[in-house]
Design a protein around this motif. Structure first.
Motif, PDB file in Angstrom:
ATOM      1  N   ASN A  39       0.843  -1.192   0.042  1.00  0.00           N
ATOM      2  CA  ASN A  39       0.037  -0.040   0.095  1.00  0.00           C
ATOM      3  C   ASN A  39       0.969   1.286  -0.231  1.00  0.00           C
ATOM      4  O   ASN A  39       0.473   2.171  -0.697  1.00  0.00           O
ATOM      5  CB  ASN A  39      -0.845  -0.124   1.347  1.00  0.00           C
ATOM      6  N   ILE A  40       1.966   1.113   0.777  1.00  0.00           N
ATOM      7  CA  ILE A  40       3.034   2.346   0.723  1.00  0.00           C
ATOM      8  C   ILE A  40       3.431   2.607  -0.651  1.00  0.00           C
ATOM      9  O   ILE A  40       3.441   3.726  -1.227  1.00  0.00           O
ATOM     10  CB  ILE A  40       3.903   2.292   1.834  1.00  0.00           C
ATOM     11  N   PHE A  41       3.786   1.598  -1.277  1.00  0.00           N
ATOM     12  CA  PHE A  41       4.347   1.600  -2.481  1.00  0.00           C
ATOM     13  C   PHE A  41       3.209   2.241  -3.599  1.00  0.00           C
ATOM     14  O   PHE A  41       3.767   2.774  -4.599  1.00  0.00           O
ATOM     15  CB  PHE A  41       4.910   0.136  -3.265  1.00  0.00           C
ATOM     16  N   ALA A  42       1.884   1.612  -3.587  1.00  0.00           N
ATOM     17  CA  ALA A  42       0.844   2.041  -4.399  1.00  0.00           C
ATOM     18  C   ALA A  42       0.681   3.433  -4.213  1.00  0.00           C
ATOM     19  O   ALA A  42       0.455   4.168  -5.198  1.00  0.00           O
ATOM     20  CB  ALA A  42      -0.183   1.169  -4.169  1.00  0.00           C
ATOM     21  N   ASP A  43       0.816   3.849  -3.006  1.00  0.00           N
ATOM     22  CA  ASP A  43       0.650   5.514  -2.791  1.00  0.00           C
ATOM     23  C   ASP A  43       1.714   6.273  -3.297  1.00  0.00           C
ATOM     24  O   ASP A  43       1.612   7.449  -3.600  1.00  0.00           O
ATOM     25  CB  ASP A  43       0.547   5.685  -1.224  1.00  0.00           C
TER      26      ASP A  43
END
Length: 422
Positions: free
Chosen positions: A106-110
């Protein structure tokens, strides 16, 4: 309007001989914070092995159940959970359960800004979800919501796709990514052809790699506006940035900023970002940037070394740059062998680091004195542009140059000038 922060309880199992457990739980807190999630509680268990059905033992499940009062509270586990474990835990606790892997995804997606990074993250998310589809529709649907969990690129609608359509989507994304990879390989081949050395910045996330790149750019190309995004947070950089650094004596090298590493980096991500990380394997020199102010920096160095080994980049010459020394009592700038103490924020130690880079990547240069006939003026122009010309004088037979140049250039033009000394 400020988004309401999600609350969570973090859970971990400390196995025998695991000396890094406290640190990995602290890191899990930081990963949650990077997802805009506030950790309001922590539960841990010492065990000889992970419980295969529920991750935790029965007693700890009951203890956790009493801790989680609010139905909106997330429960975040410190390891990657099997699909059956997520199913059983959600059934026992009646709460949304996520693991360390989905948190990092999720951090990477954001953070993903470029097309390539977005494609890579989506492939990783879909590969994570594929074995977790059966009996998890409700849970996966919930994962799309929540202030901190922006499952962008793989939101609620995609999570509801059936297995076949997800597999088709992965295939389509990988085909698109292959095009990006081929373009990058062409660029790399061009660099090799131009014989420009490549220096790669590697290290743990938030060690200051982007700040160091910016300090180098500002030192040698002031006012060029070629800086990259740098911020004091986990995974600020997901794209590979390459900057050409031209030194005052005309020597040039390429400086590459790479995605930071973290312990237990999900294998889906390593696989997805492999094409980006290939930059590292083809470098002439690695600058291993270390946050010297972090009490866990030795652990970070070990994780970085392990990741480099997994990529096949452990044999590349490496300089260790202890950054953020202004936040420690270390003396800086200082050089000792292949180690340097610097402060990228203060641009302190840049010339010393450049000296170390020089000694590694410019060892194919020679000092010479040559006489170039006047009808070969283009060679004089070439050396003025691509070599370090130290002295010029004009004689009857032509232009006399005392210079330092690449051995390859010397050999290339050897038949066009008179060699006076070498």
């Amino acid at each position: 309007m400020e988004t309401t922060r999600q609350h969570a309880i973090i859970v971990g199992v400390q196995l025998q001989n695991d000396t890094n457990f406290a640190y990995s739980m602290e890191e899990l807190r930081n990963l949650a914070a990077a997802c805009n999630i506030t950790v309001i509680g922590e539960l841990s268990q010492k065990a000889s092995r992970i419980n295969p059905s529920h991750y935790l033992g029965t007693g700890k499940i009951q203890e956790l159940s009493m801790l989680v009062e609010d139905e909106d509270t997330l429960i975040i586990f410190n390891d990657e959970l099997a699909p059956s474990q997520i199913r059983n835990l959600e059934s026992s606790l009646d709460r949304q359960v996520i693991d360390r892997t989905i948190l990092i995804l999720n951090i990477f997606a954001d953070r993903a800004k470029t097309k390539e990074a977005q494609l890579q993250v989506e492939v990783a998310q879909l590969q994570y979800m594929l074995p977790r589809l059966n009996g998890m529709r409700e849970s996966l649907g919930r994962q799309g919501g929540g202030s901190g969990l922006k499952n962008r690129g793989a939101g609620e609608t995609k999570l509801e796709l059936d297995r076949r359509r997800i597999e088709e989507r992965i295939t389509a994304l990988e085909t698109e990514l292959q095009g990006q990879v081929e373009r990058r390989q062409i660029q790399r081949r061009q660099r090799h052809k131009n014989e420009v050395p490549v220096v790669c910045l590697v290290g743990y996330t938030n060690a200051g790699k982007s700040s160091l790149l910016n300090a180098m750019v500002e030192t040698y190309h002031p006012g060029s506006n070629k800086q990259v995004f740098a911020k004091n947070m986990l995974f600020a950089t997901l794209e590979t940035s390459v900057r050409s650094i031209r030194l005052p004596d005309h020597k040039t090298f390429l400086l590459t900023d790479t995605v930071g590493f973290v312990s237990q980096l999900p294998h889906h991500l390593v696989k997805a970002f492999r094409s980006t990380l290939e930059e590292v394997t083809e470098a002439d020199l690695l600058i291993h940037v270390v946050d010297a102010s972090d009490p866990q920096h030795e652990q970070h160095m070990a994780v970085t070394s392990e990741t480099l080994k997994a990529l096949g980049a452990d044999g590349i010459p490496t300089v260790y740059a202890y950054n953020k020394s202004d936040l420690t009592d270390r003396a800086y700038p200082a050089v000792e062998g292949g180690t340097i103490t610097i402060s990228a924020r203060q641009s302190s130690g840049i010339s010393e680091l450049t000296g170390l880079i020089r000694s590694h990547v410019f060892n194919d240069y020679i000092q010479c004195e040559i006489l170039v006939p006047f009808d070969r003026g283009s060679i004089v122009s070439y050396f003025n542009e691509h070599a370090h010309v130290q002295e010029v004088s004009y004689e009857e037979q032509g232009t006399r140059l005392r210079l330092e140049c690449r051995a390859a250039d010397y050999e290339r033009f050897r038949g066009d000038f008179v060699e006076l000394s070498h």
